[in-house]
Design a protein around this motif. Structure first.
Motif, mmCIF file in Angstrom:
data_model
loop_
_atom_site.group_PDB
_atom_site.id
_atom_site.type_symbol
_atom_site.label_atom_id
_atom_site.label_comp_id
_atom_site.label_asym_id
_atom_site.label_seq_id
_atom_site.Cartn_x
_atom_site.Cartn_y
_atom_site.Cartn_z
ATOM 1 N N ARG A 58 17.196 6.302 45.705
ATOM 2 C CA ARG A 58 17.644 7.132 46.329
ATOM 3 C C ARG A 58 19.026 7.917 47.040
ATOM 4 O O ARG A 58 20.058 7.682 47.091
ATOM 5 C CB ARG A 58 16.445 8.456 46.467
ATOM 6 C CG ARG A 58 17.477 10.326 45.634
ATOM 7 C CD ARG A 58 16.064 10.755 46.227
ATOM 8 N NE ARG A 58 14.776 11.080 47.207
ATOM 9 C CZ ARG A 58 14.376 10.958 46.809
ATOM 10 N NH1 ARG A 58 13.332 10.664 46.152
ATOM 11 N NH2 ARG A 58 12.837 10.696 47.960
ATOM 12 N N GLN A 59 18.663 7.106 48.183
ATOM 13 C CA GLN A 59 19.843 7.471 49.349
ATOM 14 C C GLN A 59 20.938 6.234 48.996
ATOM 15 O O GLN A 59 21.834 6.810 49.024
ATOM 16 C CB GLN A 59 18.443 6.851 50.927
ATOM 17 C CG GLN A 59 18.056 7.738 51.368
ATOM 18 C CD GLN A 59 17.419 6.988 52.465
ATOM 19 O OE1 GLN A 59 16.984 5.893 52.578
ATOM 20 N NE2 GLN A 59 16.741 7.716 53.176
ATOM 21 N N ARG B 88 23.262 10.740 35.222
ATOM 22 C CA ARG B 88 23.959 10.936 36.640
ATOM 23 C C ARG B 88 25.640 10.348 37.049
ATOM 24 O O ARG B 88 26.368 10.652 37.857
ATOM 25 C CB ARG B 88 23.199 10.931 38.233
ATOM 26 C CG ARG B 88 22.070 11.892 38.477
ATOM 27 C CD ARG B 88 21.331 11.957 39.147
ATOM 28 N NE ARG B 88 21.700 12.270 40.333
ATOM 29 C CZ ARG B 88 21.835 11.533 41.902
ATOM 30 N NH1 ARG B 88 20.331 11.218 41.785
ATOM 31 N NH2 ARG B 88 22.766 12.159 42.658
ATOM 32 N N THR C 271 22.123 5.380 45.833
ATOM 33 C CA THR C 271 22.148 5.851 44.929
ATOM 34 C C THR C 271 23.474 6.942 45.199
ATOM 35 O O THR C 271 24.100 7.299 44.926
ATOM 36 C CB THR C 271 21.095 6.012 43.567
ATOM 37 O OG1 THR C 271 19.924 6.818 43.765
ATOM 38 C CG2 THR C 271 21.451 5.067 43.418
ATOM 39 N N GLN C 272 22.572 8.189 45.862
ATOM 40 C CA GLN C 272 23.616 9.315 46.494
ATOM 41 C C GLN C 272 24.572 9.173 46.977
ATOM 42 O O GLN C 272 25.882 9.924 47.141
ATOM 43 C CB GLN C 272 22.019 10.025 46.836
ATOM 44 C CG GLN C 272 20.956 10.393 46.757
ATOM 45 C CD GLN C 272 20.312 11.649 47.014
ATOM 46 O OE1 GLN C 272 20.470 11.507 48.659
ATOM 47 N NE2 GLN C 272 19.606 12.517 46.150
ATOM 48 N N GLU C 273 24.433 7.639 47.955
ATOM 49 C CA GLU C 273 25.595 8.050 48.673
ATOM 50 C C GLU C 273 26.551 7.165 47.978
ATOM 51 O O GLU C 273 28.101 7.709 48.225
ATOM 52 C CB GLU C 273 25.501 6.801 50.110
ATOM 53 C CG GLU C 273 26.655 6.480 50.510
ATOM 54 C CD GLU C 273 26.221 5.290 51.633
ATOM 55 O OE1 GLU C 273 26.948 4.722 51.926
ATOM 56 O OE2 GLU C 273 25.047 5.339 51.940
ATOM 57 N N LEU D 176 19.294 7.441 37.075
ATOM 58 C CA LEU D 176 20.569 7.237 37.660
ATOM 59 C C LEU D 176 21.565 7.256 36.636
ATOM 60 O O LEU D 176 22.469 7.349 36.434
ATOM 61 C CB LEU D 176 20.980 6.354 37.847
ATOM 62 C CG LEU D 176 22.017 5.578 38.799
ATOM 63 C CD1 LEU D 176 22.814 6.615 39.861
ATOM 64 C CD2 LEU D 176 21.941 4.213 39.829
ATOM 65 N N LEU E 189 26.908 7.834 44.557
ATOM 66 C CA LEU E 189 27.640 8.981 43.514
ATOM 67 C C LEU E 189 28.365 10.543 44.870
ATOM 68 O O LEU E 189 29.546 10.696 43.646
ATOM 69 C CB LEU E 189 26.527 9.531 43.077
ATOM 70 C CG LEU E 189 25.635 9.334 42.215
ATOM 71 C CD1 LEU E 189 24.812 9.355 41.883
ATOM 72 C CD2 LEU E 189 26.887 8.397 40.234
ATOM 73 N N ALA E 190 28.783 10.102 45.915
ATOM 74 C CA ALA E 190 29.113 10.846 46.352
ATOM 75 C C ALA E 190 30.862 10.298 46.679
ATOM 76 O O ALA E 190 31.247 11.172 47.052
ATOM 77 C CB ALA E 190 28.416 11.339 48.055
ATOM 78 N N ARG F 275 12.676 6.484 48.064
ATOM 79 C CA ARG F 275 13.593 6.768 48.669
ATOM 80 C C ARG F 275 14.254 5.997 48.775
ATOM 81 O O ARG F 275 15.897 6.754 49.262
ATOM 82 C CB ARG F 275 12.418 7.246 50.557
ATOM 83 C CG ARG F 275 13.547 7.714 51.593
ATOM 84 C CD ARG F 275 12.544 7.971 52.458
ATOM 85 N NE ARG F 275 12.037 8.555 52.278
ATOM 86 C CZ ARG F 275 10.402 9.309 52.993
ATOM 87 N NH1 ARG F 275 10.271 8.981 54.165
ATOM 88 N NH2 ARG F 275 9.570 9.761 52.689
#
Length: 99
Positions: free
Chosen positions: A29-30, A68, A32-34, A65, A36-37, A26
């Motif tokens: 993911r948080q 992505r 890496t999502q931040e 990752l 990638l954005a 979790r």
């Protein structure tokens, strides 16, 4: 595990702390999502200085990752010798740069 993201343009830095295992997905993911954005970064640096252990799930997260990351290099650095050995064994295609 704790994962934190910081952008030092043009490089994205993610620092991992603790046991890099399934339970840390979790936080991973948080962060890496931040990342990638965030636009316009050219490479991803993972600081593994404070990673105490790593399992195959963690390798899977890094591989996902990679898919992505859209061709951006992923650099893993400052890791314990046992973690480096594990990544080298699994890194048959040279997906990650180890420092």
């Amino acid at each position: 595990m704790q994962a934190t993201f910081e952008l030092e343009h043009p490089v994205a830095h993610i620092r991992l702390q603790g046991h890099f295992t399934f339970e840390g997905q979790r936080s991973f993911r948080q962060a890496t999502q931040e990342m990638l954005a965030t636009p316009d970064f050219t490479a991803i640096h993972f600081d593994l200085t404070d990673v105490e252990s790593m399992d195959s799930t963690a390798l899977g997260m890094l591989l996902l990752l990679h898919e992505r990351a859209a061709g951006r290099p992923i650099i893993l650095h400052s890791m314990r010798p046992d973690i480096r050995a594990m990544i080298k064994i699994a890194n048959t295609g040279g997906i990650f740069e180890l420092r």
